[in-house]
Scaffold this motif. Structure first.
Motif, PDB file in Angstrom:
ATOM      1  N   GLU A   6       0.846  -1.185   0.000  1.00  0.00           N
ATOM      2  CA  GLU A   6       0.000   0.000   0.000  1.00  0.00           C
ATOM      3  C   GLU A   6       0.884   1.238   0.000  1.00  0.00           C
ATOM      4  O   GLU A   6       1.894   1.292   0.712  1.00  0.00           O
ATOM      5  CB  GLU A   6      -0.912  -0.008   1.217  1.00  0.00           C
ATOM      6  N   ALA A   7       0.537   2.219  -0.831  1.00  0.00           N
ATOM      7  CA  ALA A   7       1.298   3.460  -0.908  1.00  0.00           C
ATOM      8  C   ALA A   7       0.349   4.641  -0.754  1.00  0.00           C
ATOM      9  O   ALA A   7      -0.793   4.607  -1.230  1.00  0.00           O
ATOM     10  CB  ALA A   7       2.039   3.557  -2.243  1.00  0.00           C
ATOM     11  N   HIS A   8       0.834   5.685  -0.095  1.00  0.00           N
ATOM     12  CA  HIS A   8       0.057   6.907   0.091  1.00  0.00           C
ATOM     13  C   HIS A   8       0.928   8.110  -0.255  1.00  0.00           C
ATOM     14  O   HIS A   8       2.045   8.252   0.265  1.00  0.00           O
ATOM     15  CB  HIS A   8      -0.422   7.029   1.539  1.00  0.00           C
ATOM     16  N   GLY A   9       0.432   8.955  -1.150  1.00  0.00           N
ATOM     17  CA  GLY A   9       1.126  10.184  -1.498  1.00  0.00           C
ATOM     18  C   GLY A   9       2.509   9.978  -2.066  1.00  0.00           C
ATOM     19  O   GLY A   9       3.394  10.818  -1.877  1.00  0.00           O
ATOM     20  N   LEU A  10       2.703   8.898  -2.802  1.00  0.00           N
ATOM     21  CA  LEU A  10       4.027   8.531  -3.304  1.00  0.00           C
ATOM     22  C   LEU A  10       4.496   9.546  -4.350  1.00  0.00           C
ATOM     23  O   LEU A  10       3.830   9.775  -5.366  1.00  0.00           O
ATOM     24  CB  LEU A  10       3.965   7.124  -3.894  1.00  0.00           C
ATOM     25  N   GLY A  24       2.171  12.302  -5.803  1.00  0.00           N
ATOM     26  CA  GLY A  24       0.991  12.047  -4.990  1.00  0.00           C
ATOM     27  C   GLY A  24       0.209  10.801  -5.354  1.00  0.00           C
ATOM     28  O   GLY A  24      -1.022  10.811  -5.332  1.00  0.00           O
ATOM     29  N   ASP A  26      -1.473   7.280  -4.859  1.00  0.00           N
ATOM     30  CA  ASP A  26      -2.000   6.318  -3.892  1.00  0.00           C
ATOM     31  C   ASP A  26      -2.189   4.980  -4.613  1.00  0.00           C
ATOM     32  O   ASP A  26      -2.670   4.943  -5.748  1.00  0.00           O
ATOM     33  CB  ASP A  26      -3.341   6.773  -3.320  1.00  0.00           C
ATOM     34  N   ARG A  28      -2.713   0.418  -3.947  1.00  0.00           N
ATOM     35  CA  ARG A  28      -2.760  -0.784  -3.123  1.00  0.00           C
ATOM     36  C   ARG A  28      -3.025  -1.981  -4.023  1.00  0.00           C
ATOM     37  O   ARG A  28      -3.624  -1.863  -5.106  1.00  0.00           O
ATOM     38  CB  ARG A  28      -3.831  -0.700  -2.030  1.00  0.00           C
ATOM     39  N   GLY A  61       5.758  10.791   0.723  1.00  0.00           N
ATOM     40  CA  GLY A  61       4.832   9.671   0.827  1.00  0.00           C
ATOM     41  C   GLY A  61       5.447   8.489   1.536  1.00  0.00           C
ATOM     42  O   GLY A  61       6.576   8.541   2.025  1.00  0.00           O
ATOM     43  N   ARG A  62       4.701   7.399   1.557  1.00  0.00           N
ATOM     44  CA  ARG A  62       5.186   6.193   2.224  1.00  0.00           C
ATOM     45  C   ARG A  62       4.653   4.952   1.520  1.00  0.00           C
ATOM     46  O   ARG A  62       3.594   4.977   0.890  1.00  0.00           O
ATOM     47  CB  ARG A  62       4.762   6.164   3.693  1.00  0.00           C
ATOM     48  N   THR A  64       4.003   0.795   2.384  1.00  0.00           N
ATOM     49  CA  THR A  64       3.923  -0.228   3.424  1.00  0.00           C
ATOM     50  C   THR A  64       3.763  -1.585   2.762  1.00  0.00           C
ATOM     51  O   THR A  64       2.916  -1.751   1.876  1.00  0.00           O
ATOM     52  CB  THR A  64       2.740   0.021   4.371  1.00  0.00           C
ATOM     53  N   HIS A 199       0.776  10.846 -12.473  1.00  0.00           N
ATOM     54  CA  HIS A 199      -0.173  10.711 -11.373  1.00  0.00           C
ATOM     55  C   HIS A 199      -1.228   9.711 -11.826  1.00  0.00           C
ATOM     56  O   HIS A 199      -1.227   9.287 -12.981  1.00  0.00           O
ATOM     57  CB  HIS A 199      -0.811  12.061 -11.029  1.00  0.00           C
TER      58      HIS A 199
END
Length: 258
Positions: A6-10, A24, A26, A28, A61-62, A64, A199
């Motif tokens: 899962e990635a957010h704001g990558l 940015g 997102d 999963r 971003g991150r 996981t 994006h």
């Protein structure tokens, strides 16, 4: 965590740190899901894969990953030194040796049983891609990541490879994340499609993405025709699977389907 990755704001910068390649994003992917990423050249597809795998630094971003996640990876390009003898069997044991039984099983699973003693340079393009897939399956991955896996294959070879991916998913339960430019067939097996251009432009089922204005803006006003095979309804029979695939590969405006 239900997602495998899962990635957010990558956000990812190009080498040198000046230009942004992804902004940015997102993302999963869930267990047993097939997700396909499409987009024009330079849209950041391969950069997204590398960032998700931890091979590329993030500017923001991150990402996981599920604890203990096993990933099988088929990269976009594999260079083989033709001056060095290398059998398929030896290739499967690099960098970590596997038993003859395990090697035979993964080759059989990808439809190239019996090629273990052959040199890599003697394989056809389709056989080589299947050997790469077999190598990715060696250690029972939860997720297969395939970056442009059908480069260099002809149209029948592309169709056969994606059929194989569907079968591997059914047999192993592995999720599949694919990057591809093969708009005619790439989404056939997909549960979800992500259209990327720096994006996320749009995402959803193949049918949803094919009708999205963002998708048509990227691939042309007539691009919805390239996905006709996903909506094609058979009102006749074909004698052979090959005939059925050939008929379905043509856009609806060419095949005469209504």
């Amino acid at each position: 965590m239900s997602a495998l990755i899962e990635a957010h704001g990558l956000t990812v910068l190009r080498p040198g740190g000046r230009d942004t390649v992804l902004q940015g994003v997102d993302f999963r992917i869930d267990p047993q899901e097939i997700v396909t990423v499409v987009g024009p050249n330079g849209s950041g597809k391969s950069s997204l894969i590398r960032a998700l795998l931890g091979h590329m630094p993030l500017a923001a971003g991150r990402v996981t990953r599920r604890a203990g996640l096993r990933i099988g990876y088929v990269p976009q390009r594999v260079q083989v030194d033709t001056t060095i003898p290398m059998t398929v069997r030896r290739f499967l044991s690099l960098p970590r040796r596997v038993s003859d039984g395990v090697a035979a099983r993964v080759l059989a699973r990808t439809g190239v049983e019996g090629v273990g003693a052959r040199q890599l340079t003697q394989l056809s393009g389709g056989q080589f891609q299947r050997v790469l897939l077999a190598r990715a399956l060696l250690h029972g991955p939860h997720l297969l990541v395939l970056d442009e896996p059908t480069q260099g294959l002809d149209q029948p070879g592309i169709v056969a490879f994606y059929k194989l991916i569907e079968e591997v998913r059914r047999q192993t339960g592995a999720a599949v994340l694919m990057v591809s430019h093969d708009l005619l067939v790439v989404m056939r097996a997909s549960d979800r499609v992500i259209c990327l251009n720096g994006h996320v432009c749009c995402e959803g089922t193949p049918q949803h993405v094919s009708s999205a204005p963002e998708y048509r803006a990227l691939f042309g006003a007539g691009s919805e025709g390239t996905l006709a095979l996903y909506r094609h309804r058979h009102d006749h029979d074909h004698d052979h699977d090959r005939d059925r695939d050939a008929a379905c590969l043509h856009p609806r405006r060419q095949s005469g389907a209504s």
